[in-house]
Design an enzyme around this catalytic site. Structure first.
Site, PDB file in Angstrom:
ATOM      1  CG  MET A  11      -1.851  -1.130   1.370  1.00 14.09           C
ATOM      2  SD  MET A  11      -3.264  -1.031   0.286  1.00 14.09           S
ATOM      3  CE  MET A  11      -4.180   0.296   1.025  1.00 14.09           C
ATOM      4  CE  LYS A  15      -0.560  -1.444  -5.134  1.00 14.87           C
ATOM      5  NZ  LYS A  15      -0.253  -0.577  -3.982  1.00 14.87           N
ATOM      6  CD  GLU A  85      -6.404  -1.397  -6.026  1.00 11.83           C
ATOM      7  OE1 GLU A  85      -6.045  -2.417  -5.415  1.00 11.83           O
ATOM      8  OE2 GLU A  85      -6.089  -0.239  -5.669  1.00 11.83           O
ATOM      9  CB  CYS A 142       8.621   0.266   7.192  1.00 13.32           C
ATOM     10  SG  CYS A 142       8.025   0.069   8.888  1.00 13.32           S
ATOM     11  CB  CYS A 144      11.594   1.403  10.946  1.00 10.66           C
ATOM     12  SG  CYS A 144      11.748   0.061   9.733  1.00 10.66           S
TER      13      CYS A 144
END
Length: 196
Positions: A11, A15, A85, A142, A144
């Site tokens: 996500m 895309k 999708e 992410c 992080c």
């Protein structure tokens, strides 16, 4: 020679934006594009593909029982098929796209998720991994800083969810891309995750 392409990412990896940019690039060269999406994806309207950065286009919404070969062959021919999708297409529909590449020599570019919120392959994505000529990861990160591979589903309090149906439509309000380490830690510690 036409090919079947699968461009996947977690996500938030752009895309849909890349699908719409690809459509623009083909059309700028005077080519006709058939833009499609599974009808189950009603997040932004039944027949709209919308990216997080604001790009949007009308698309044909394809129900799971539809035969993509029959639809394509019953319309004015196009130069390329772009599917967003694609994880929500049935394996049979992915096979139909493969048939269009092989028999009608039309390139098909599929954009979508690899896995669900529990890291399990979606049926459409699994079939694409089996039959696509070209497979490319669209990367995102992410919080992080590591590469995100998990589409973590979060509840209203920002905690990671580990139960529920495979298909639950949502955007930044319901999902966050995470690396596997951070996802496992959030699940184990029942901690709230930071939203973008």
């Amino acid at each position: 020679m036409a090919k079947l392409y699968f461009k996947y990412g977690a996500m938030g990896s752009s895309k849909s934006a890349q699908a719409l940019i690809t459509k623009f690039n083909y059309e700028e060269l005077g080519m006709r594009v058939w833009l499609i999406k599974p009808s189950v994806d009603t997040r932004d309207g039944k027949s709209v593909i919308r990216s997080r950065i604001g790009l949007h286009q009308q698309a044909d919404a394809v129900p799971p029982e539809a035969d993509l070969c029959a639809l394509y062959r019953g319309m004015e021919k196009t130069d390329v098929i772009i599917a967003d999708e694609c994880q929500f297409f049935t394996p049979e529909q992915i096979d139909q796209l493969r048939t269009l590449v092989d028999e009608d020599n039309v390139p098909v570019l599929c954009f979508g998720l690899r896995t669900d919120f529990l890291t399990h392959l979606f049926p459409g994505s699994a079939r694409l991994f089996e039959v696509a000529d070209s497979i490319t990861e669209i990367k995102t990160v992410c919080a992080c800083g590591a590469k995100a591979i998990v589409n973590a589903r979060i509840d209203g309090q920002g905690r990671v969810v580990t139960a529920g149906e495979q298909v639950f439509l949502g955007g930044n309000d319901a999902y966050i891309a995470m690396c596997h380490r951070c996802w496992k830690k959030a699940v184990r510690e029942h901690k709230t995750v930071r939203r973008p």
